[in-house]
Write an enzyme that holds these catalytic residues in place. Structure first.
Site, PDB file in Angstrom:
ATOM      1  N   CYS A 124      20.632  57.145 -44.685  1.00 37.90           N
ATOM      2  CA  CYS A 124      22.002  56.643 -44.809  1.00 37.90           C
ATOM      3  C   CYS A 124      22.711  57.166 -46.050  1.00 37.90           C
ATOM      4  O   CYS A 124      23.940  57.088 -46.140  1.00 37.90           O
ATOM      5  CB  CYS A 124      22.002  55.116 -44.800  1.00 37.90           C
ATOM      6  SG  CYS A 124      21.233  54.398 -43.337  1.00 37.90           S
ATOM      7  N   HIS A 266      28.330  51.567 -47.853  1.00 32.14           N
ATOM      8  CA  HIS A 266      27.589  51.883 -46.639  1.00 32.14           C
ATOM      9  C   HIS A 266      27.763  50.755 -45.628  1.00 32.14           C
ATOM     10  O   HIS A 266      27.652  49.574 -45.960  1.00 32.14           O
ATOM     11  CB  HIS A 266      26.105  52.078 -46.951  1.00 32.14           C
ATOM     12  CG  HIS A 266      25.271  52.328 -45.729  1.00 32.14           C
ATOM     13  ND1 HIS A 266      25.645  53.230 -44.758  1.00 32.14           N
ATOM     14  CD2 HIS A 266      24.101  51.772 -45.313  1.00 32.14           C
ATOM     15  CE1 HIS A 266      24.729  53.225 -43.798  1.00 32.14           C
ATOM     16  NE2 HIS A 266      23.792  52.355 -44.113  1.00 32.14           N
ATOM     17  N   ASN A 296      25.754  50.520 -37.781  1.00 28.33           N
ATOM     18  CA  ASN A 296      25.225  51.407 -38.822  1.00 28.33           C
ATOM     19  C   ASN A 296      24.975  52.778 -38.201  1.00 28.33           C
ATOM     20  O   ASN A 296      24.080  52.940 -37.371  1.00 28.33           O
ATOM     21  CB  ASN A 296      23.927  50.820 -39.381  1.00 28.33           C
ATOM     22  CG  ASN A 296      23.327  51.662 -40.492  1.00 28.33           C
ATOM     23  OD1 ASN A 296      23.809  52.745 -40.789  1.00 28.33           O
ATOM     24  ND2 ASN A 296      22.256  51.166 -41.092  1.00 28.33           N
TER      25      ASN A 296
END
Length: 339
Positions: A124, A266, A296
């Protein structure tokens, strides 16, 4: 091209973001859809994550396809042709193939014949690792224009029978064009920070499919080539390292929390986002959130969010923005940008 030699006093050349782009697949997988697949509920998912739906790529839509579409959007936004690109970096944990890199497929699709191209794997944090790397290449005079892309087809590595993880992830891509700037204005990247703690490698991982654990007929039923996560510990470390990394770039850029117009964290979990913002002293109205629509998307999450915030006018010329993320590894990264 400028050369940096041992006899030349080093001065970093300013680097600016001159264009952004993103792409998400058409198919929406809602929480109501997931209720029919695993034992879960819309209320449970929203309360614990903030996610309401995510995008799923078509079977014949690969990571390179999504990355190419985001790249074309970014190039158009920047007013840059593929031939002007010197460097392409693709951040992904779901490459088309182990080799060649997904960056090679995208370079070919764009006809960016003058660009060197390679992938980065930092989960990520990948988009921010790519940004840091591109800043180094441009800032030291090695290249003039870089295209950084984050693209993920996480639907191919999700265990759709694991209700603790399948609700979290989606597919998508984002991109940005970086170029040597004349000064520290107009999208200038003021400061960057990246970090790694390999001792936490087992918090979030895909255990199978690599050389340590090849997938065989004997272990295929164990779904080892899918994402596995230790959620509570990941949450704690994510908040700690995102806060520290954001504070680092704010300090390096000579800013304070009051100087920040927008923070783009994020997009993993709304609870993490809220916890980080609270610890940084950033009010809710200055925090950009779109995970309710996309879930996500790993490396692509901050890239998609940056483009969406840019195109919807969430920041304006002269605003200071912070991007901060964390990922498997454990990795973390942040950047301070004066738009």
């Amino acid at each position: 091209m400028d050369e940096v030699t041992s006899s030349t006093p080093f001065k970093r050349l300013p680097v600016a973001i001159i264009g952004t782009g993103s792409y998400v697949p058409e198919r929406r997988l809602t929480n109501a859809d997931l209720e029919k697949m695993v034992e879960t509920s819309n209320e449970w998912i929203v309360e614990r994550t903030g996610i309401r739906e995510r995008r799923i790529a078509a079977p014949d839509e690969f990571t390179s396809h999504m990355g190419t579409k985001a790249a074309l959007n970014a190039l158009e936004n920047a007013g840059v042709s593929p031939e002007e690109i010197d460097l392409i970096i693709v951040a992904t944990i779901t490459p088309n193939t182990f080799t060649p890199s997904t960056a090679c497929y995208i370079q070919d699709a764009l006809k960016a014949k003058n660009a060197i191209a390679f992938d980065i794997s930092a989960a990520c944090s990948g988009f921010m690792y790519a940004m840091k790397t591109a800043v180094q290449y441009i800032g030291t005079g090695q290249v003039t224009t870089a295209l950084i892309i984050a693209a993920e087809k996480l639907s191919t590595v999700v265990n759709w029978e694991d209700r603790s993880t399948c609700v979290l992830f989606g597919d998508g891509s984002g991109a940005a064009v970086l170029r040597r700037a004349m000064n520290d204005d107009d999208g200038a990247i003021l400061a960057t920070d990246i970090g790694t703690d390999g001792s936490l490698h087992d918090l979030l991982r895909i255990p199978g499919g690599g050389s340590a654990c090849p997938i065989t007929p004997e272990n295929a039923h164990e779904r080892l080539a899918t994402l596995a996560m230790r959620g509570n510990e990941t949450f704690r470390h994510a908040v700690t390292h995102m806060k520290k990394s954001a504070e680092t770039v704010i300090r390096r850029a000579g800013l304070s929390a009051d100087d920040i117009a927008l923070i783009i964290p994020h997009q993993a979990n709304l609870r993490i986002i809220n916890a980080v913002a609270q610890r940084l002293g950033i009010p809710e109205e200055k925090v950009f959130v779109n995970l309710q629509k996309y879930g996500n998307t790993s490396a692509a999450a901050c890239a998609i969010a940056l483009d969406e915030a840019h195109r919807t006018g969430r920041f304006k010329k002269g605003d200071n923005i912070i991007i901060v993320t964390f990922g498997a590894g454990l990795t973390w990264a942040a950047a301070a940008i004066r738009w």
